[in-house]
Design a protein around this motif. Structure first.
Motif, mmCIF file in Angstrom:
data_model
loop_
_atom_site.group_PDB
_atom_site.id
_atom_site.type_symbol
_atom_site.label_atom_id
_atom_site.label_comp_id
_atom_site.label_asym_id
_atom_site.label_seq_id
_atom_site.Cartn_x
_atom_site.Cartn_y
_atom_site.Cartn_z
ATOM 1 N N GLN A 23 33.535 21.534 52.558
ATOM 2 C CA GLN A 23 33.746 20.574 53.632
ATOM 3 C C GLN A 23 35.025 20.897 54.400
ATOM 4 O O GLN A 23 35.064 20.821 55.640
ATOM 5 N N ALA A 24 36.064 21.311 53.675
ATOM 6 C CA ALA A 24 37.325 21.666 54.334
ATOM 7 C C ALA A 24 37.148 22.903 55.207
ATOM 8 O O ALA A 24 37.701 22.993 56.312
ATOM 9 N N ALA A 25 36.365 23.872 54.723
ATOM 10 C CA ALA A 25 36.123 25.081 55.512
ATOM 11 C C ALA A 25 35.332 24.765 56.770
ATOM 12 O O ALA A 25 35.573 25.350 57.830
ATOM 13 N N ARG A 26 34.385 23.842 56.671
ATOM 14 C CA ARG A 26 33.614 23.460 57.869
ATOM 15 C C ARG A 26 34.505 22.751 58.887
ATOM 16 O O ARG A 26 34.375 22.962 60.097
ATOM 17 N N THR A 27 35.396 21.914 58.367
ATOM 18 C CA THR A 27 36.300 21.189 59.271
ATOM 19 C C THR A 27 37.239 22.160 59.982
ATOM 20 O O THR A 27 37.523 22.018 61.177
ATOM 21 N N ALA A 28 37.673 23.186 59.253
ATOM 22 C CA ALA A 28 38.584 24.169 59.832
ATOM 23 C C ALA A 28 37.857 25.218 60.660
ATOM 24 O O ALA A 28 38.497 26.103 61.246
ATOM 25 N N GLN A 29 36.514 25.153 60.702
ATOM 26 C CA GLN A 29 35.703 26.103 61.472
ATOM 27 C C GLN A 29 35.988 27.561 61.046
ATOM 28 O O GLN A 29 36.193 28.440 61.888
#
Length: 491
Positions: free
Chosen positions: A292-298
């Protein structure tokens, strides 16, 4: 050739008997004028007496004889029948050759009978090929008429041996008499072993029921093959029964002793599984948070590299959908060390459902706790087996093993030379000036050591051409053209 014929006045005559079986001499039928009135009892064609160069006496069909079963038999078959008849008489039985059954359904090569009329046994000389079904059917026909049978062959490995009561004969060097080489056994210790015996002695035991057919339940020791039926004495059958009963008793005692240990062991395994379930759930939750953090950080860069260069990912996603009912995509957290160099496949809820092609050398710590509970999909069966083989040699092995699968990916690219044996043993590269090459999508690209781990290093592996070992430190790719393509352009 035949040893039996029918005389018009004297009845059945036998060439191998000194008195022809009717108190007459051989001269009464041999070279007489006019010829003796003898005929074949099979086809009723005239026959005449003959003597071979070695002195063997027999009856032969006169010219223009029809097709007859006796006439088609080989000399070897006739001689073996003669030796069976002689051995039966030496064993105390009355023996006749080529005796037909009551309704003509069978014909015994040698019919041995008790002088008191208590039993009848057919001694069958079988040299021609025959199937197990046919020999069994012929045996059953005789048994239906109250005649037991024993089948004999002097061929090296008759395939039907043991299908019915039978033995294999041979003539040892320097001996004139046949001996039983296979089919007569005794029980000693924990198995059956072969017992040699002269043919008359074997028949004496068989006629007196001192040996009987038996189906061994323990193996025949080398060099004897396994036989469905063998001849042995009743006391050896009892010895086998006693041995098997003792084995069963020991097995039950062992199971009784081991039962509490197995219960305790299984209880301990259940406790370990419960602890593992907690640690795996925690590892999965942390992986989902990282995704989820990686998706938020694109963080798209490593994900796009994986989709483009990792061969077989599309097939792995299709396998998850078709066989496991999971709709997944490549995760944004690609490159996270907890996936051991593999590519995370994330379900619709953002939770890792599988890992594609992890490196067995990187499965430790957090990666071990996560991968031990996930499905691991590999681009080929070879890579799957390589992973499983590598993990069996390490302590990072789940109590119930890894859950692995593979997909049939596209054919590999150009083969590269295998490292020399000395290089293959190198393990991790420790060269002061490594000569790196990176394998990406079944092609080799030039690479060099780096201060920081590049995007390719998070997904792929580099090796040193100088020592053949894996390069575990940071590296980066120095060219976008495969090495084999550069070589073709230069040449």
């Amino acid at each position: 050739m035949a040893f039996r014929a029918v005389h018009a006045q004297w009845g059945t005559v036998f060439a191998h008997l000194p008195d022809l079986g009717c108190q007459r001499g051989w001269e009464a039928v041999w070279k007489t004028r006019p010829p003796a009135p003898i005929t074949c009892d099979e086809c009723h064609h005239p026959m005449y007496a003959k003597t071979s160069r070695t002195g063997l006496r027999f009856f032969a069909h006169a010219p223009d004889a029809p097709t007859c079963a006796l006439g088609l038999e080989s000399v070897a078959h006739h001689l073996l029948k003669l030796e069976l008849a002689t051995a039966a008489r030496d064993a105390g039985a009355h023996a006749e050759l080529e005796v037909p059954g009551p309704d003509g359904a069978w014909r015994a090569d040698v019919l041995a009978t008790d002088p008191a009329g208590a039993w009848k046994t057919a001694l069958e000389a079988q040299l021609a090929p025959i199937t197990g079904a046919d020999i069994t059917a012929r045996t059953e026909k005789m048994h239906a008429d109250g005649v037991t049978s024993i089948w004999f062959s002097d061929r090296p490995r008759p395939p039907w041996l043991g299908t019915v009561p039978s033995v294999r004969l041979e003539r040892p060097d320097g001996h004139k008499d046949l001996t039983v080489a296979e089919g007569l056994v005794k029980f000693s210790g924990r198995g059956w072993s072969s017992v040699p015996a002269a043919l008359p002695q074997f028949l004496t035991w068989a006629f007196a029921r001192r040996i009987v057919p038996h189906t061994p339940r323990t193996p025949l020791w080398y060099p004897q093959r396994s036989l469905d039926t063998a001849w042995t004495a009743p006391q050896y059958i009892t010895a086998e029964d006693t041995h098997l009963a003792e084995e069963e008793r020991c097995r039950r005692e062992y199971e009784t002793r081991m039962a509490p240990l197995r219960v305790a062991q299984e209880k301990k395994r259940d406790e370990i599984r419960a602890k593992n379930a907690i640690s795996r759930a925690k590892a999965l939750s942390e992986a989902a948070e990282a995704e989820q953090a990686a998706r938020t950080a694109q963080a798209r860069r490593l994900r796009e590299v994986a989709i483009r260069f990792r061969s077989g990912i599309d097939l792995a996603l299709a396998k998850l959908a078709d066989e496991h009912g999971i709709t997944a995509t490549v995760g944004f957290s690609t490159g996270d060390p907890r996936y051991a160099g593999g590519v995370p496949l994330i379900d619709e809820n953002g939770v890792p459902a599988a890992v594609f092609d992890p490196d067995p050398g990187r499965v430790r710590g957090h990666a071990f706790r996560l991968l031990a509970g996930l499905l691991l999909i590999f681009p080929s069966q070879t890579s799957q087996r390589r992973f499983e083989k590598a993990k069996k040699r390490t302590k990072y092995q789940p109590i119930d093993g890894y859950q692995t699968d593979f997909v049939d990916g596209p054919p590999p690219g150009p083969a590269r030379a295998r490292p020399r044996r000395s290089q293959a043993r190198a393990g991790t590269c420790a060269c002061s000036t490594p000569q790196l090459v990176a394998t990406i999508h079944n092609a080799e690209y030039p690479a060099e050591p780096s201060d920081q781990m590049g995007p390719g290093a998070a997904l792929f592996r580099a090796e040193c051409r100088a020592c053949g070992g894996k390069y575990e430190k940071p590296w980066r790719r120095t060219g976008n053209t495969p090495i084999n393509r550069i070589f073709r352009q230069e040449t």
